[in-house]
Design an enzyme around this catalytic site. Structure first.
Site, PDB file in Angstrom:
ATOM      1  N   PHE B  12       0.842  -1.209   0.000  1.00 43.46           N
ATOM      2  CA  PHE B  12       0.000   0.000   0.000  1.00 43.46           C
ATOM      3  C   PHE B  12       0.875   1.255   0.000  1.00 43.46           C
ATOM      4  O   PHE B  12       0.489   2.282  -0.512  1.00 43.46           O
ATOM      5  CB  PHE B  12      -0.922   0.001   1.208  1.00 43.46           C
ATOM      6  CG  PHE B  12      -1.891  -1.148   1.198  1.00 43.46           C
ATOM      7  CD1 PHE B  12      -2.883  -1.216   0.222  1.00 43.46           C
ATOM      8  CD2 PHE B  12      -1.811  -2.169   2.132  1.00 43.46           C
ATOM      9  CE1 PHE B  12      -3.773  -2.274   0.202  1.00 43.46           C
ATOM     10  CE2 PHE B  12      -2.704  -3.229   2.109  1.00 43.46           C
ATOM     11  CZ  PHE B  12      -3.682  -3.287   1.147  1.00 43.46           C
ATOM     12  N   CYS B  13       2.021   1.166   0.626  1.00 45.57           N
ATOM     13  CA  CYS B  13       2.907   2.315   0.730  1.00 45.57           C
ATOM     14  C   CYS B  13       4.349   1.827   0.788  1.00 45.57           C
ATOM     15  O   CYS B  13       4.657   1.067   1.686  1.00 45.57           O
ATOM     16  CB  CYS B  13       2.578   3.107   1.998  1.00 45.57           C
ATOM     17  SG  CYS B  13       3.554   4.607   2.190  1.00 45.57           S
ATOM     18  N   PRO B  14       5.204   2.145  -0.159  1.00 47.12           N
ATOM     19  CA  PRO B  14       5.048   3.196  -1.163  1.00 47.12           C
ATOM     20  C   PRO B  14       4.242   2.807  -2.401  1.00 47.12           C
ATOM     21  O   PRO B  14       3.930   3.687  -3.204  1.00 47.12           O
ATOM     22  CB  PRO B  14       6.493   3.518  -1.550  1.00 47.12           C
ATOM     23  CG  PRO B  14       7.237   2.261  -1.315  1.00 47.12           C
ATOM     24  CD  PRO B  14       6.566   1.590  -0.149  1.00 47.12           C
TER      25      PRO B  14
END
Lengths: 381, 75
Positions: B12-14
């Protein structure tokens, strides 16, 4: 024969793991059945999230620093030295001072480093806040800034993916409180096609940017920075140019040089199993913190949660012969949405984040955590 | 077979595109990079960005619950 655990790196992950091991293996350490050794290039431990507050005159630099030795349990052997090579086949770590440390278990926690020099002109014309020195220098630039355009641009990858948002909102509040916000234009850029990589955060951010009069451009990857007659021009790989009077930047990061020099990877990240947190192909080498190549946030909280798993597994391996549990990708980040409010996100490999509406309470919790971090480093919180 | 594989499934992140941008920057011209993504948005985001900056889209393939997107660095 004693089992030797060597921990390379004295940042968030290395320090937490060392202290958790010292507590969990107390009996083995007292009988000299286990020896824990940390090698760190720094003899000072710096609370890096504090740089953002230094930038805006909200924290004093010396609040962020402790002696590394003072954070470690007395039973941990500490070498202030730089690792220059890791040889996992031989089970050895080589240091700049010429030490050769043999290990039964190795923890690689060498972290990441901002490298503005990777983008031509960025070091000369950009203002960072990802080191203590650069945060202080940028603070002085902000103090003197009275009118004009401030651009925010970042390299990839960078640690603390919420920092671009935080610094932008805090710039807005900073100039509002100085009474000159109407003379300062804030221009935010971001590397991908929305204003934050986390979609829910980006969705929340767009109306917030509009409400605050923050202009933005997406799909902007810095390629070159130039300056002529006091105006800075930031050119992107996508073909656009942003001109500004002050460039606030988060540079691209790379892993430690020792990882590159050891032939482990060409960017300093260690190939890591996303669940076991072991270096791919090596059962006795764990990796934690920014130094993994995992597709998750490079952030203190990631390092913290990975460290809990690595320490548990090492203790279980040494005591019981097998690891205890998998890492599920847990990350939790505070997001300061200015000087007075904050929110947070948490997510893992399977559950996406969902930010709560910002509140004063979360902001206060973050300010409190800035002081409590030293308990985290000691493996208490 | 790509020179480098980025397993960005569950990232989801990055996120997959940011992972690709990082890999493009740290690998030499001519490298083929395969991104594995569980985010359907990658099927549009990645080709859009690749086209905009002038790299080459080698292929997109739907697999069992994820997408394989192969890109070649051209400059």
């Amino acid at each position: 024969m004693a089992k030797h655990v060597v921990i390379v790196g004295g940042g968030v992950a290395g320090t937490i793991i060392a202290n958790l091991l010292a507590r969990g293996l107390k009996e083995e350490l007292s009988k000299a059945e286990v020896v824990i050794t940390m090698v760190s290039k720094d003899d000072k431990h710096i609370y890096q999230p504090g740089f953002l507050y230094v930038l805006f005159d909200k924290m004093r630099p010396d609040e962020l620093i402790r002696d590394q030795r003072s954070l470690l349990a007395p039973s941990i052997i500490f070498h202030h030295d730089t690792v220059v090579g890791i040889d996992p086949k031989a089970g050895e770590v080589h240091t700049e001072k010429g030490k050769k440390l043999k290990y039964d278990y190795l923890v690689i926690a060498t972290g990441s480093r901002p490298m503005p020099e990777l983008i031509p002109g960025l070091k000369e014309h950009g203002n960072m806040f990802y080191t203590l020195e650069s945060a202080i220098e940028s603070r002085e630039k902000l103090r003197k800034f009275e009118k004009g355009r401030i651009a925010i641009a970042m390299g990839v990858p960078h640690k603390c993916p919420v920092a671009p948002f935080e610094v932008t909102f805090m710039l807005d509040d900073y100039f509002n409180k100085k009474g000159i916000r109407d003379k300062v234009e804030i221009y935010y850029t971001y590397p991908i096609g929305r204003i934050h990589t986390l979609e829910p955060v980006a969705q929340w951010g767009v109306p917030e940017f509009e409400r605050r009069g923050i202009k933005y451009e997406t799909l902007f990857n810095m390629e070159k920075v130039e300056a002529h007659n006091g105006t800075i021009a930031v050119h992107s790989a996508e073909g656009s140019t942003v001109e500004c009077d002050l460039l606030i930047t988060i540079p691209p990061h790379r892993g430690a040089q020792a990882i590159i020099d050891s032939g482990i990877s060409n960017d300093g990240w260690v190939p890591t199993n996303r669940y076991s947190l072991k270096y791919e192909g090596y059962e006795n080498v764990y990796v934690a913190g920014d130094t993994t190549n995992l597709p998750i946030s490079k952030a203190g909280s990631t390092a913290h949660f990975e460290s809990d798993v690595v320490a548990d597994n090492l203790i279980a391996e040494i005591k019981e012969g097998h690891p205890a549990r998998d890492y599920d990708g847990k990350v939790m980040c505070f997001i300061e949405t200015g000087f007075d409010k904050g929110t947070y996100i948490h997510f893992n490999y399977t559950n996406p984040p969902s930010p709560m509406p910002p509140s004063k309470m979360i902001h206060w919790l973050k300010l409190g955590y800035n002081r409590m971090y030293w308990l985290t480093a000691r493996g208490v919180l | 077979m790509a020179d480098k594989v980025i397993d960005a499934r569950g990232s989801f992140c990055p996120g997959p595109l940011m992972e690709l941008i990082a890999a493009i920057k740290s690998n030499p011209v001519g490298t083929t990079i395969e991104v594995l993504s569980t985010d359907k948005g990658s099927v549009k985001d990645i080709p859009d960005w690749v086209k905009k900056v002038g790299h080459e889209m080698v292929g997109v393939e739907e697999k069992d619950g994820y997408w394989s997107i192969v890109v070649k660095k051209l400059k």
